[in-house]
Design a protein around this motif. Structure first.
Motif, mmCIF file in Angstrom:
data_model
loop_
_atom_site.group_PDB
_atom_site.id
_atom_site.type_symbol
_atom_site.label_atom_id
_atom_site.label_comp_id
_atom_site.label_asym_id
_atom_site.label_seq_id
_atom_site.Cartn_x
_atom_site.Cartn_y
_atom_site.Cartn_z
ATOM 1 N N ALA A 49 0.816 -1.219 0.000
ATOM 2 C CA ALA A 49 0.000 0.000 0.000
ATOM 3 C C ALA A 49 0.851 1.271 0.000
ATOM 4 C CB ALA A 49 -0.943 0.010 1.196
ATOM 5 N N LEU A 50 1.974 1.237 0.689
ATOM 6 C CA LEU A 50 2.828 2.421 0.753
ATOM 7 C C LEU A 50 4.140 2.211 0.012
ATOM 8 C CD1 LEU A 50 2.215 3.537 4.441
ATOM 9 C CD2 LEU A 50 1.228 4.487 2.360
ATOM 10 N N SER A 51 4.107 1.404 -1.022
ATOM 11 C CA SER A 51 5.324 1.188 -1.806
ATOM 12 C C SER A 51 5.667 2.465 -2.574
ATOM 13 C CB SER A 51 5.145 0.024 -2.782
ATOM 14 O OG SER A 51 4.238 0.392 -3.809
ATOM 15 N N TYR A 52 6.906 2.575 -2.969
ATOM 16 C CA TYR A 52 7.376 3.763 -3.673
ATOM 17 C C TYR A 52 6.556 4.029 -4.930
ATOM 18 C CZ TYR A 52 10.450 6.988 -6.103
ATOM 19 O OH TYR A 52 10.943 8.071 -6.779
ATOM 20 N N ASP A 53 6.326 2.987 -5.706
ATOM 21 C CA ASP A 53 5.592 3.159 -6.967
ATOM 22 C C ASP A 53 4.163 3.651 -6.727
ATOM 23 O OD1 ASP A 53 7.747 2.392 -8.528
ATOM 24 O OD2 ASP A 53 7.218 0.262 -8.407
ATOM 25 N N ARG A 54 3.492 3.123 -5.714
ATOM 26 C CA ARG A 54 2.119 3.551 -5.444
ATOM 27 C C ARG A 54 2.077 4.984 -4.918
ATOM 28 N NH1 ARG A 54 -1.945 -0.684 -3.176
ATOM 29 N NH2 ARG A 54 -3.266 1.125 -3.471
ATOM 30 N N VAL A 55 3.051 5.338 -4.095
ATOM 31 C CA VAL A 55 3.082 6.699 -3.569
ATOM 32 C C VAL A 55 3.355 7.695 -4.690
ATOM 33 C CG1 VAL A 55 4.325 8.277 -2.034
ATOM 34 C CG2 VAL A 55 3.696 5.997 -1.231
ATOM 35 N N ILE A 56 4.287 7.359 -5.586
ATOM 36 C CA ILE A 56 4.565 8.239 -6.731
ATOM 37 C C ILE A 56 3.344 8.335 -7.643
ATOM 38 C CG2 ILE A 56 5.918 8.420 -8.879
ATOM 39 C CD1 ILE A 56 7.370 9.454 -6.446
ATOM 40 N N ASP A 57 2.664 7.223 -7.877
ATOM 41 C CA ASP A 57 1.445 7.258 -8.689
ATOM 42 C C ASP A 57 0.399 8.169 -8.051
ATOM 43 O OD1 ASP A 57 2.502 5.576 -10.594
ATOM 44 O OD2 ASP A 57 1.514 3.771 -9.819
ATOM 45 N N PHE A 58 0.270 8.089 -6.732
ATOM 46 C CA PHE A 58 -0.681 8.945 -6.030
ATOM 47 C C PHE A 58 -0.282 10.417 -6.145
ATOM 48 C CE2 PHE A 58 -1.753 11.283 -2.118
ATOM 49 C CZ PHE A 58 -3.132 11.221 -2.188
ATOM 50 N N ALA A 59 0.983 10.713 -5.882
ATOM 51 C CA ALA A 59 1.441 12.096 -5.860
ATOM 52 C C ALA A 59 1.461 12.743 -7.233
ATOM 53 C CB ALA A 59 2.829 12.186 -5.231
ATOM 54 N N THR A 60 1.542 11.944 -8.293
ATOM 55 C CA THR A 60 1.570 12.512 -9.633
ATOM 56 C C THR A 60 0.185 12.572 -10.278
ATOM 57 O OG1 THR A 60 2.176 10.359 -10.555
ATOM 58 C CG2 THR A 60 3.966 11.906 -10.080
ATOM 59 N N HIS A 61 -0.795 11.911 -9.702
ATOM 60 C CA HIS A 61 -2.178 12.068 -10.171
ATOM 61 C C HIS A 61 -2.661 13.441 -9.715
ATOM 62 C CE1 HIS A 61 -6.554 11.578 -10.241
ATOM 63 N NE2 HIS A 61 -6.322 10.700 -11.221
ATOM 64 N N ILE A 62 -3.497 14.081 -10.478
ATOM 65 C CA ILE A 62 -3.885 15.460 -10.186
ATOM 66 C C ILE A 62 -4.537 15.595 -8.812
ATOM 67 C CG2 ILE A 62 -6.108 15.311 -11.401
ATOM 68 C CD1 ILE A 62 -3.817 18.394 -11.186
ATOM 69 N N LEU A 63 -5.396 14.659 -8.431
ATOM 70 C CA LEU A 63 -6.033 14.757 -7.115
ATOM 71 C C LEU A 63 -5.032 14.502 -5.986
ATOM 72 C CD1 LEU A 63 -9.449 13.008 -7.832
ATOM 73 C CD2 LEU A 63 -8.961 15.449 -7.640
ATOM 74 N N GLY A 64 -4.137 13.550 -6.184
ATOM 75 C CA GLY A 64 -3.102 13.287 -5.190
ATOM 76 C C GLY A 64 -2.154 14.464 -5.056
ATOM 77 N N ALA A 65 -1.797 15.057 -6.203
ATOM 78 C CA ALA A 65 -0.905 16.223 -6.175
ATOM 79 C C ALA A 65 -1.560 17.383 -5.428
ATOM 80 C CB ALA A 65 -0.547 16.640 -7.595
#
Length: 121
Positions: A49-65
């Motif tokens: 759930a908190l893997s690097y790839d998932r966190v980056i995917d979240f942070a780069t999605h517009i809502l996550g950003a």
């Protein structure tokens, strides 16, 4: 008699950011700390759930950003507004220079957060 041409004030802008930052800090930040600072490290979340790839995917999605930027920027506006008015309450009158400095710090932190997040994507 009512003044037909009252002097305009910029305070509603700063109070709006102060209120938004205080609300965000009071309602969203504790949940974020609970999930990322307590539940995650205790292993109560899926390991992926908190893997690097998932966190980056979240942070780069517009809502996550927007979430990450708001988590950094809004409490900063709240804090700097509080510092500005706190200095006045302590009889440290810095005038316009203090106001500009406080809000410039909040703006710089917001701009850095946005720049960092948008550079990830």
């Amino acid at each position: 008699m009512i003044n037909q041409n009252p002097k305009r004030s910029d305070e509603p802008i700063w109070w709006g950011l102060f209120g938004a930052g205080g609300t965000w800090f009071a309602m969203i930040t504790p949940i974020t700390i609970l999930v990322l600072g307590i539940i995650g490290p205790l292993g109560l979340l899926d390991a992926d759930a908190l893997s690097y790839d998932r966190v980056i995917d979240f942070a780069t999605h517009i809502l996550g950003a927007l979430f990450v930027i708001a988590t950094i920027a809004l409490p900063m506006w709240h804090a700097m507004h509080r510092v500005h008015h706190g200095m006045h309450d302590l009889k440290i009158h810095t005038g316009v220079v203090g106001k500009i400095l406080c809000y410039a710090i909040a703006f710089a932190a917001s701009a850095m957060a946005a720049t960092f997040i948008f550079m990830l994507g």
